[in-house]
Every structure is written in structure tokens, then in C-alpha cells.
Enzyme design. Sequence first.
Site, short mmCIF file in Angstrom:
data_model
loop_
_atom_site.label_atom_id
_atom_site.label_comp_id
_atom_site.label_asym_id
_atom_site.label_seq_id
_atom_site.Cartn_x
_atom_site.Cartn_y
_atom_site.Cartn_z
N GLU A 146 -6.44 1.28 -5.21
CA GLU A 146 -5.15 1.97 -5.23
C GLU A 146 -5.13 3.07 -6.28
O GLU A 146 -4.14 3.28 -7.01
CB GLU A 146 -4.00 0.98 -5.46
CG GLU A 146 -3.94 -0.15 -4.45
CD GLU A 146 -3.65 0.29 -3.02
OE1 GLU A 146 -3.16 1.42 -2.82
OE2 GLU A 146 -3.90 -0.50 -2.09
N TYR A 185 3.24 2.11 7.25
CA TYR A 185 2.44 3.32 7.17
C TYR A 185 1.38 3.30 8.27
O TYR A 185 0.92 2.25 8.69
CB TYR A 185 1.73 3.43 5.81
CG TYR A 185 2.68 3.73 4.68
CD1 TYR A 185 2.98 5.04 4.33
CD2 TYR A 185 3.29 2.70 3.98
CE1 TYR A 185 3.84 5.31 3.29
CE2 TYR A 185 4.16 2.97 2.94
CZ TYR A 185 4.43 4.27 2.61
OH TYR A 185 5.30 4.54 1.59
N ASN A 207 -5.71 2.49 6.19
CA ASN A 207 -6.41 1.64 7.16
C ASN A 207 -7.84 2.05 7.45
O ASN A 207 -8.32 1.88 8.56
CB ASN A 207 -5.62 1.57 8.48
CG ASN A 207 -4.22 1.06 8.28
OD1 ASN A 207 -3.99 0.10 7.54
ND2 ASN A 207 -3.26 1.72 8.90
N ALA A 208 -8.54 2.55 6.44
CA ALA A 208 -9.94 2.97 6.65
C ALA A 208 -10.93 1.96 6.09
O ALA A 208 -12.13 2.13 6.26
CB ALA A 208 -10.17 4.34 6.02
N MET A 234 6.78 3.55 -1.57
CA MET A 234 7.71 2.53 -1.09
C MET A 234 7.06 1.19 -1.36
O MET A 234 6.07 0.83 -0.71
CB MET A 234 7.98 2.71 0.40
CG MET A 234 8.97 1.71 0.95
SD MET A 234 9.37 2.01 2.68
CE MET A 234 7.94 1.30 3.46
#
Length: 184
Positions: A84, A174, A12-13, A167
Site C-alpha cells: 500500500e 474499486y 486487482n493486479a 475511502m
Amino acid sequence: MSSLHYRYSAMNAGKSTYLLQVAHNYKENGMEVLLLTSALDERDGFGMISSRIGLKRSATTYSADTDFFVLLKDANVACVLVDEAQFLSVEQVHQLHEWVHTRNIPVMCFGIRSDFQGNPFPGSAALLALADNLEEIKTICRCGKKATMNIRTDENGVRVREGDQVMIGGNSRYRQVCARCFYN
């Protein structure tokens, strides 16, 4: 000389937002980029790079068996942007590093360093070792301190401390935390 860049952070950055902004800047200057994302990430559809603020673009996917020498062989682009990147293998990071330095085209990778247990992802560890340029993208914990770690929660919001490193489809489970909150 071009470089292999690694832009990393906790969850979440804004890593994907940053990547999409870089792609936009190249396009605004009349240059093509190749966007790559992990086939494991299907949060907003297969082959999509999307940010939580609503930006999205389609991308070519890579998986554990992708050979980047083959994938990038005929790439005629000004830059390669990889989302990713924690899901890259060590060998794939070596391939990207060699490709950058033999083709003189920059590659910018964006990803998280460690999993919900504090263990490094193999791709992140290799990028931290080989990248010519490292940049931490900062974000904050709920307590207000700088977040550097990630935790996983179950469907009730209770922290999970064991399980598979990845996951699939669980992004909403998360959360980014500071090291103190990670250990408490």
C-alpha cells in the site's frame, strides 16, 4: 548496491501476492524481511497483508506520522517490503530512498499510481520520481485491454466521480479499467 524498487499497477493486479511471494523467497533462503503495510488498510484485519487468492501475513503498520529513520533504525533484515505504498508521504519516500542508499538494504514498495479520479497519490508520485527500479504489474480491464486506471463505484455499482481520495474499507468498491473505459 541496493535499490529502492517500486512495483505499481491498477487495482486487482496481484501486488500483495507478489509481495508475499518475495517474502517467501527470502524466508526459503534463510533471510529475514520486514513487512510493512499502511494503518489505513484494515480489509483483512489491522496489520495484515493479504491477497485476494487467500495468502496473508502479519506486518508492521505505518501511518502518516511514521518516521522511517526511527522505525528502521535497528532493522536487521535482508529486505524491507512495503505494501500500500501509495499511502506513503513524500517525506517518507525520501526517508526510504536515503535509508536504502546508506544501509545498503533493498526496499521494495508495492502500490497503485493513481486514484479513482486519475490523480496521483503523493507517495506514488514520489516513488516514480525516486525509485531506482520501476516495474509495472499488468492486469486487464473487463473489456480485455490492459488496465492502467481505477474507478470507484457506489453500493449499487454506479461509478462515483467525486469524493475523498481514500475511502477506508471500500476495497470492493474499486475496479481496474483501461484508459478508454475510464473516460467513457
